[in-house]
Enzyme design. Sequence first.
Site, PDB file in Angstrom:
ATOM      1  N   TYR A  12       0.829  -1.219   0.000  1.00  0.00           N
ATOM      2  CA  TYR A  12       0.000   0.000   0.000  1.00  0.00           C
ATOM      3  C   TYR A  12       0.858   1.261   0.000  1.00  0.00           C
ATOM      4  O   TYR A  12       0.804   2.078  -0.946  1.00  0.00           O
ATOM      5  CB  TYR A  12      -0.936  -0.042   1.212  1.00  0.00           C
ATOM      6  CG  TYR A  12      -1.568   1.276   1.581  1.00  0.00           C
ATOM      7  CD1 TYR A  12      -2.312   2.008   0.661  1.00  0.00           C
ATOM      8  CD2 TYR A  12      -1.437   1.780   2.882  1.00  0.00           C
ATOM      9  CE1 TYR A  12      -2.909   3.219   1.009  1.00  0.00           C
ATOM     10  CE2 TYR A  12      -2.032   2.975   3.245  1.00  0.00           C
ATOM     11  CZ  TYR A  12      -2.754   3.698   2.308  1.00  0.00           C
ATOM     12  OH  TYR A  12      -3.330   4.891   2.666  1.00  0.00           O
ATOM     13  N   ALA A  75       9.786  -2.690   3.667  1.00  0.00           N
ATOM     14  CA  ALA A  75       9.281  -4.041   3.926  1.00  0.00           C
ATOM     15  C   ALA A  75       9.353  -4.384   5.411  1.00  0.00           C
ATOM     16  O   ALA A  75      10.428  -4.398   6.000  1.00  0.00           O
ATOM     17  CB  ALA A  75      10.087  -5.054   3.125  1.00  0.00           C
ATOM     18  N   SER A 118       8.563   4.434  12.580  1.00  0.00           N
ATOM     19  CA  SER A 118       7.175   4.596  13.025  1.00  0.00           C
ATOM     20  C   SER A 118       7.100   5.455  14.271  1.00  0.00           C
ATOM     21  O   SER A 118       8.018   5.450  15.109  1.00  0.00           O
ATOM     22  CB  SER A 118       6.585   3.216  13.330  1.00  0.00           C
ATOM     23  OG  SER A 118       5.350   3.323  14.001  1.00  0.00           O
ATOM     24  N   TYR A 142       6.164  -4.287  17.980  1.00  0.00           N
ATOM     25  CA  TYR A 142       6.308  -3.599  16.694  1.00  0.00           C
ATOM     26  C   TYR A 142       7.149  -2.335  16.845  1.00  0.00           C
ATOM     27  O   TYR A 142       8.112  -2.122  16.108  1.00  0.00           O
ATOM     28  CB  TYR A 142       4.938  -3.247  16.109  1.00  0.00           C
ATOM     29  CG  TYR A 142       5.026  -2.274  14.958  1.00  0.00           C
ATOM     30  CD1 TYR A 142       5.617  -2.656  13.766  1.00  0.00           C
ATOM     31  CD2 TYR A 142       4.547  -0.971  15.081  1.00  0.00           C
ATOM     32  CE1 TYR A 142       5.723  -1.759  12.713  1.00  0.00           C
ATOM     33  CE2 TYR A 142       4.644  -0.078  14.036  1.00  0.00           C
ATOM     34  CZ  TYR A 142       5.243  -0.473  12.852  1.00  0.00           C
ATOM     35  OH  TYR A 142       5.365   0.421  11.815  1.00  0.00           O
ATOM     36  N   LYS A 146      10.969  -1.387  15.224  1.00  0.00           N
ATOM     37  CA  LYS A 146      11.271  -0.217  14.389  1.00  0.00           C
ATOM     38  C   LYS A 146      12.383   0.626  15.005  1.00  0.00           C
ATOM     39  O   LYS A 146      13.237   1.161  14.288  1.00  0.00           O
ATOM     40  CB  LYS A 146      10.016   0.629  14.176  1.00  0.00           C
ATOM     41  CG  LYS A 146       8.867  -0.093  13.496  1.00  0.00           C
ATOM     42  CD  LYS A 146       9.274  -0.810  12.227  1.00  0.00           C
ATOM     43  CE  LYS A 146       9.518   0.108  11.057  1.00  0.00           C
ATOM     44  NZ  LYS A 146       9.747  -0.634   9.794  1.00  0.00           N
TER      45      LYS A 146
END
Length: 332
Positions: A12, A75, A118, A142, A146
Amino acid sequence: MSRWLLTGGAGYIGSHVLRELRNSGRDVVVLDDLSTGYATRVPDGVPLVEATLSDRTAVTRALTDYNVTGVVHLAAKKAVGESVEVPMYYYRENVDGVLALLEAMNDVGVKNIVYSSSAAVYGEPSAGEVAETAGTVPTSPYGETKLIGEWAVRAAAAAQRIVGGGLSNVSLRYFNVAGAGSDELGDASVANLIPLVLRAVTSGQRPKIFGDDYPTPDGTCIRDYIHVVDLARAHVAAAELCEQDLDSSRSEVFNVGRGSGSSVRDVLDVVSSVIGEELNPQEVDRRPGDPAVLVANTWKIEQDLGWRTEFDLTDMVSSAWSAWPHVERLRG
């Protein structure tokens, strides 16, 4: 001539970054394992290397065969809630992936990287609006992966400087990405708020609000939403900064958001207005790892890169809604 390897370029966000990089006159090669991306989003004339980052031989071959001068690394797995449920999977995919990529880049001598980070690295900041200098205490695996990726990029750059080399690097800390640049590039995510709401509406279900007891004016989480096209253009600005760094020594971190917050109920109100239908949301338990408020201070990227946002929340919802029939066909 600059040629950039775009990892995750069939996804996306990646498909929008691909379009903007090409619009800027840069050649692009896409590397994607197609686990969440779609080959149809890579246009004719753009090489698509179907491989995982863990396949170091394939990554190294892509860098060499196409004479790559820089990498935009997108990715990764990116669902906060899922990362709490399967943390080792996220560490393996996100951390091992960036390490393998950096090793391949070092082997080949590629000197530029734009890293997709992020806002999750900030965790639960004491102030709702955060600058790049704020503390980084992620509250989800997560976010941890990052942040480790940022550390790895900077460490690789420092190691190369010691031996007289360099790695010009820019980390972009995304806030909440939404919208579509065109109907065929809509968000098919199963985790992002706006597609979750649209999926519920079109399937006759009630959209869910994950927690209505946060310390915010309406009890729901407040986030900084940014249009995916604005985000993609930030990558072009970051790539240009890397290319201008002739001694390959620059290391930067930038927030990428609009600098304003919207609550979950605000988003639902905009969705209701755009689709012309009243929503009847269902309040459910909080998702683990979600901070109450997270809004970007965007002063640095505006000053250093001359980057500004163009689109507002209504633009995001309207474009997502326009793209929704294409998204549903894509997902089957």
